[in-house]
Design a protein around this motif. Structure first.
Motif, mmCIF file in Angstrom:
data_model
loop_
_atom_site.group_PDB
_atom_site.id
_atom_site.type_symbol
_atom_site.label_atom_id
_atom_site.label_comp_id
_atom_site.label_asym_id
_atom_site.label_seq_id
_atom_site.Cartn_x
_atom_site.Cartn_y
_atom_site.Cartn_z
ATOM 1 N N PHE A 26 59.640 44.286 30.427
ATOM 2 C CA PHE A 26 60.959 44.634 30.192
ATOM 3 C C PHE A 26 62.072 43.781 30.782
ATOM 4 C CE2 PHE A 26 58.719 48.591 28.686
ATOM 5 C CZ PHE A 26 58.688 48.460 27.265
ATOM 6 N N ILE A 27 61.532 43.319 31.937
ATOM 7 C CA ILE A 27 62.378 42.455 32.775
ATOM 8 C C ILE A 27 61.779 40.968 32.552
ATOM 9 C CG2 ILE A 27 63.246 41.674 35.143
ATOM 10 C CD1 ILE A 27 64.130 44.438 34.033
ATOM 11 N N HIS A 28 60.336 41.000 32.676
ATOM 12 C CA HIS A 28 59.890 39.702 32.539
ATOM 13 C C HIS A 28 60.084 38.914 31.358
ATOM 14 C CE1 HIS A 28 56.787 36.510 33.475
ATOM 15 N NE2 HIS A 28 56.271 36.687 32.364
ATOM 16 N N VAL A 29 59.659 39.355 30.400
ATOM 17 C CA VAL A 29 59.910 38.562 29.014
ATOM 18 C C VAL A 29 61.225 38.272 28.605
ATOM 19 C CG1 VAL A 29 59.436 38.848 26.497
ATOM 20 C CG2 VAL A 29 57.669 39.738 28.120
ATOM 21 N N LEU A 55 59.463 34.119 37.170
ATOM 22 C CA LEU A 55 58.445 33.686 37.992
ATOM 23 C C LEU A 55 58.072 34.934 38.924
ATOM 24 C CD1 LEU A 55 59.542 29.885 38.843
ATOM 25 C CD2 LEU A 55 57.459 30.648 37.842
ATOM 26 N N LEU A 56 58.788 35.494 39.605
ATOM 27 C CA LEU A 56 58.645 36.511 40.339
ATOM 28 C C LEU A 56 57.996 37.822 39.681
ATOM 29 C CD1 LEU A 56 59.153 37.637 43.308
ATOM 30 C CD2 LEU A 56 61.302 38.736 42.619
ATOM 31 N N THR A 57 58.609 38.315 38.750
ATOM 32 C CA THR A 57 58.006 39.143 37.870
ATOM 33 C C THR A 57 56.816 38.963 37.202
ATOM 34 O OG1 THR A 57 59.407 38.743 35.910
ATOM 35 C CG2 THR A 57 60.248 40.267 37.262
ATOM 36 N N GLY A 58 56.683 37.589 36.684
ATOM 37 C CA GLY A 58 55.161 37.149 36.409
ATOM 38 C C GLY A 58 54.159 37.250 37.452
ATOM 39 N N ALA A 59 54.440 36.948 38.754
ATOM 40 C CA ALA A 59 53.612 36.917 39.932
ATOM 41 C C ALA A 59 53.188 38.598 40.033
ATOM 42 C CB ALA A 59 54.324 36.343 41.139
ATOM 43 N N ALA A 60 54.250 39.167 40.141
ATOM 44 C CA ALA A 60 54.083 40.737 40.513
ATOM 45 C C ALA A 60 53.090 41.360 39.162
ATOM 46 C CB ALA A 60 55.324 41.481 40.394
ATOM 47 N N TRP A 61 53.216 40.885 37.989
ATOM 48 C CA TRP A 61 52.419 41.314 37.013
ATOM 49 C C TRP A 61 50.960 40.823 37.015
ATOM 50 C CZ3 TRP A 61 53.810 40.463 31.102
ATOM 51 C CH2 TRP A 61 53.254 41.424 30.373
ATOM 52 N N PRO A 105 52.926 48.362 19.635
ATOM 53 C CA PRO A 105 53.347 49.304 18.609
ATOM 54 C C PRO A 105 55.163 49.372 18.704
ATOM 55 C CG PRO A 105 52.884 50.345 20.772
ATOM 56 C CD PRO A 105 52.404 48.788 20.604
ATOM 57 N N PRO A 106 55.701 50.021 17.695
ATOM 58 C CA PRO A 106 57.126 50.081 17.763
ATOM 59 C C PRO A 106 57.893 50.592 18.745
ATOM 60 C CG PRO A 106 56.106 50.514 15.457
ATOM 61 C CD PRO A 106 55.184 50.558 16.520
ATOM 62 N N GLU A 107 57.220 51.673 19.355
ATOM 63 C CA GLU A 107 57.700 52.400 20.558
ATOM 64 C C GLU A 107 57.743 51.535 21.645
ATOM 65 O OE1 GLU A 107 53.500 54.268 19.798
ATOM 66 O OE2 GLU A 107 55.445 53.525 18.679
ATOM 67 N N MET A 108 56.865 50.356 21.725
ATOM 68 C CA MET A 108 56.995 49.420 22.913
ATOM 69 C C MET A 108 57.961 48.317 22.553
ATOM 70 S SD MET A 108 53.015 49.325 24.224
ATOM 71 C CE MET A 108 52.138 50.688 24.786
ATOM 72 N N TYR A 109 57.613 47.653 21.398
ATOM 73 C CA TYR A 109 58.529 46.402 21.065
ATOM 74 C C TYR A 109 59.951 46.500 20.799
ATOM 75 C CZ TYR A 109 57.691 46.625 15.995
ATOM 76 O OH TYR A 109 57.604 46.818 14.578
ATOM 77 N N ILE A 110 60.356 47.740 20.413
ATOM 78 C CA ILE A 110 61.785 48.017 20.005
ATOM 79 C C ILE A 110 62.563 47.908 21.383
ATOM 80 C CG2 ILE A 110 63.583 49.856 19.043
ATOM 81 C CD1 ILE A 110 61.539 50.540 16.825
ATOM 82 N N PRO A 111 62.305 48.839 22.205
ATOM 83 C CA PRO A 111 62.810 48.737 23.514
ATOM 84 C C PRO A 111 62.809 47.164 24.080
ATOM 85 C CG PRO A 111 60.870 50.039 23.835
ATOM 86 C CD PRO A 111 61.137 49.747 22.490
ATOM 87 N N LEU A 112 62.027 46.575 23.927
ATOM 88 C CA LEU A 112 61.794 45.286 24.373
ATOM 89 C C LEU A 112 62.753 44.286 23.848
ATOM 90 C CD1 LEU A 112 60.497 43.136 25.980
ATOM 91 C CD2 LEU A 112 58.597 42.637 24.422
ATOM 92 N N PHE A 113 63.066 44.336 22.574
ATOM 93 C CA PHE A 113 64.055 43.783 21.715
ATOM 94 C C PHE A 113 65.475 43.976 22.179
ATOM 95 C CE2 PHE A 113 60.609 42.708 18.459
ATOM 96 C CZ PHE A 113 61.044 41.345 18.459
ATOM 97 N N VAL A 114 65.622 45.362 22.533
ATOM 98 C CA VAL A 114 66.741 45.851 22.993
ATOM 99 C C VAL A 114 67.147 45.103 24.311
ATOM 100 C CG1 VAL A 114 68.273 47.911 23.751
ATOM 101 C CG2 VAL A 114 66.729 48.143 21.681
#
Length: 250
Positions: free
Chosen positions: A58-61, A108-114, A198-207
């Motif tokens: 939700f931060i990285h993408v 880059l930072l969040t990608g490394a942490a992930w 699933p929608p309950e994950m990608y909807i907040p991601l789009f937000v």
């Protein structure tokens, strides 16, 4: 057709227009980000494989997507600056580059942490990560060139050329996971026919993505207003603004 844009080639008109936009962009960004990040971090379900560690998306993408989108916008401004010699476009480069660099660094930072819990390493010279690191260097290079010359127009021209040359890196970043063997996962949210989430994950991601777009626009707007004032400091309209500000302080 484009005559309505001509007045905004002048610094004063652009400054006042951006001033009207800024409060709305800032308030909207704060509201949308609060909803999106709160929804993603608190209410979205954990992933069946990654558990709660996936929530960094939700931060990285959004930061990764906006780092590329912002560079594309900077390259368009550079093209306008070189072809039509519009000074507001030149100043936009200086406003966009720091914001894009910060977004790239966050990605880059969040990608490394992930990557650490998922791949067992903070960094790998993976095609996607390496090209994203190059993007950070391009942003820093554009910013350095812009301020490297005593003549502002020369610096803006040099920065514009680098911005246009560097735009070739954007499709490389996007398609790197398909062109080379990569640790980085492929497309997830852009597979509209058969989403991997699933929608309950990608909807907040789009937000969150929309919130990052508004936040990026707000930061660029604020920085462009500052750059206009810096470049037009000798103009009467800027002097009047400064006098008015001093009167208000008193």
């Amino acid at each position: 057709m484009w005559r309505w844009l001509h007045p905004y080639a002048k610094g004063e008109a652009s400054y006042h227009l951006l001033g009207r936009w800024l409060p709305w962009l800032t308030a909207s960004a704060l509201l949308v980000l609060l909803i999106g990040i709160g929804w993603g971090l608190v209410f979205a379900p954990p992933d069946y494989q990654q558990g709660d560690s996936y929530r960094i998306i939700f931060i990285h993408v959004p930061s990764a997507m906006l780092s590329m989108g912002t560079y594309t916008g900077m390259a368009i401004a550079a093209l306008v600056a070189l072809v039509w010699q519009i000074r507001t476009a030149e100043w936009s480069i200086a406003a966009i580059a720091p914001v894009g660099a910060v977004l790239t660094f966050i990605s880059l930072l969040t990608g490394a942490a992930w990557g650490k819990p998922m791949w067992g390493t903070w960094w790998e010279w993976d095609a996607r990560m390496t090209s994203q690191l190059i993007l950070l260097f391009l942003y820093l290079g554009v910013l350095a060139l812009y301020h490297a010359f005593s003549d502002n127009r020369t610096g803006a021209k040099a920065a514009s050329i680098l911005a246009l040359v560097g735009v070739v890196n954007i499709p490389i970043i996007h398609f790197s996971v398909y062109w080379w063997n990569s640790l980085h996962q492929g497309a997830t949210i852009t597979k509209f026919a058969k989403p991997s989430m699933p929608p309950e994950m990608y909807i907040p991601l789009f937000v969150c993505i929309f919130g990052f777009m508004l936040m990026t626009a707000a930061f660029i707007t604020q920085r462009l207003r500052h750059e206009i004032l810096r470049q037009e400091l000798h103009r009467p309209w800027v002097q009047q603004l400064l006098v008015g500000a001093k009167v208000k302080e008193q």
